[in-house]
Write a protein that holds these residues in place. Structure first.
Motif, mmCIF file in Angstrom:
data_model
loop_
_atom_site.group_PDB
_atom_site.id
_atom_site.type_symbol
_atom_site.label_atom_id
_atom_site.label_comp_id
_atom_site.label_asym_id
_atom_site.label_seq_id
_atom_site.Cartn_x
_atom_site.Cartn_y
_atom_site.Cartn_z
ATOM 1 N N ASN A 174 0.827 -1.212 0.000
ATOM 2 C CA ASN A 174 0.000 0.000 0.000
ATOM 3 C C ASN A 174 0.860 1.260 0.000
ATOM 4 O O ASN A 174 0.553 2.229 -0.695
ATOM 5 C CB ASN A 174 -0.937 0.001 1.203
ATOM 6 C CG ASN A 174 -2.050 -1.011 1.069
ATOM 7 O OD1 ASN A 174 -2.399 -1.426 -0.035
ATOM 8 N ND2 ASN A 174 -2.604 -1.431 2.193
ATOM 9 N N GLU A 199 1.643 6.487 -7.083
ATOM 10 C CA GLU A 199 0.614 7.440 -7.516
ATOM 11 C C GLU A 199 1.106 8.874 -7.388
ATOM 12 O O GLU A 199 0.815 9.714 -8.239
ATOM 13 C CB GLU A 199 -0.655 7.239 -6.690
ATOM 14 C CG GLU A 199 -1.407 5.970 -7.045
ATOM 15 C CD GLU A 199 -2.567 5.694 -6.112
ATOM 16 O OE1 GLU A 199 -2.796 6.496 -5.167
ATOM 17 O OE2 GLU A 199 -3.246 4.673 -6.317
ATOM 18 N N GLN A 200 1.869 9.178 -6.327
ATOM 19 C CA GLN A 200 2.415 10.529 -6.169
ATOM 20 C C GLN A 200 3.410 10.854 -7.279
ATOM 21 O O GLN A 200 3.390 11.955 -7.830
ATOM 22 C CB GLN A 200 3.089 10.670 -4.807
ATOM 23 C CG GLN A 200 2.123 10.697 -3.648
ATOM 24 C CD GLN A 200 2.832 10.691 -2.304
ATOM 25 O OE1 GLN A 200 4.035 10.484 -2.220
ATOM 26 N NE2 GLN A 200 2.086 10.917 -1.227
ATOM 27 N N ARG A 258 0.902 4.120 -2.971
ATOM 28 C CA ARG A 258 0.701 5.555 -2.742
ATOM 29 C C ARG A 258 1.857 6.369 -3.305
ATOM 30 O O ARG A 258 1.658 7.411 -3.938
ATOM 31 C CB ARG A 258 0.535 5.828 -1.244
ATOM 32 C CG ARG A 258 -0.848 5.504 -0.721
ATOM 33 C CD ARG A 258 -1.056 6.078 0.677
ATOM 34 N NE ARG A 258 -0.171 5.491 1.659
ATOM 35 C CZ ARG A 258 -0.426 4.385 2.349
ATOM 36 N NH1 ARG A 258 -1.544 3.736 2.144
ATOM 37 N NH2 ARG A 258 0.440 3.934 3.237
#
Length: 126
Positions: A55, A62-63, A59
């Motif tokens: 996870n 995605e950033q 994240r």
């Protein structure tokens, strides 16, 4: 003997019958069961760690992707600037070889003035 309405429960053929009676009571788990429970707990904990790290990685990915999208407009702007500079350099190169000079810089007038002056001198004989 069974009473009326009581269900018949056959003996489990997979029961450990090799264990001598009286050595382990039914409440006390065997070494195998203790070890199995310990390993299952350890594996479950490891899976939780893997999911948590996955996870975090998602994240962060995605950033990074979001930052990349933000730079697409900047990249397009610099790409257009580069193309304009190439076009202008090509125009300057053509203008440098053109006897009329480059428009907008005053060289066209200076070049024409020298040609006009030369033509006047030739007509007057100087």
């Amino acid at each position: 003997m069974r009473e009326a309405g009581e269900l018949y429960n056959p003996p489990d053929p997979f029961m450990n019958q090799s264990r001598p009676t009286g050595v382990h009571s039914e409440e006390e788990p065997s070494f195998f069961e203790k070890e199995r429970d310990r390993l299952v707990t350890q594996i479950a904990s490891a899976f939780e760690d893997v999911i948590s790290q996955s996870n975090v990685l998602n994240r962060q990915t995605e950033q990074v992707y979001g930052v990349g999208r933000d730079f697409q407009t900047v990249e397009a702007l610099w790409g257009r600037f580069k193309d304009l500079m190439k076009e202008q350099q090509a125009e300057v190169h053509v203008a440098a070889t053109d006897p009329q000079g480059m428009p907008g810089t005053g060289t066209a007038l200076a070049g024409r003035a020298s040609v006009i002056g030369r033509d006047e001198r030739q007509q007057t004989g100087r």
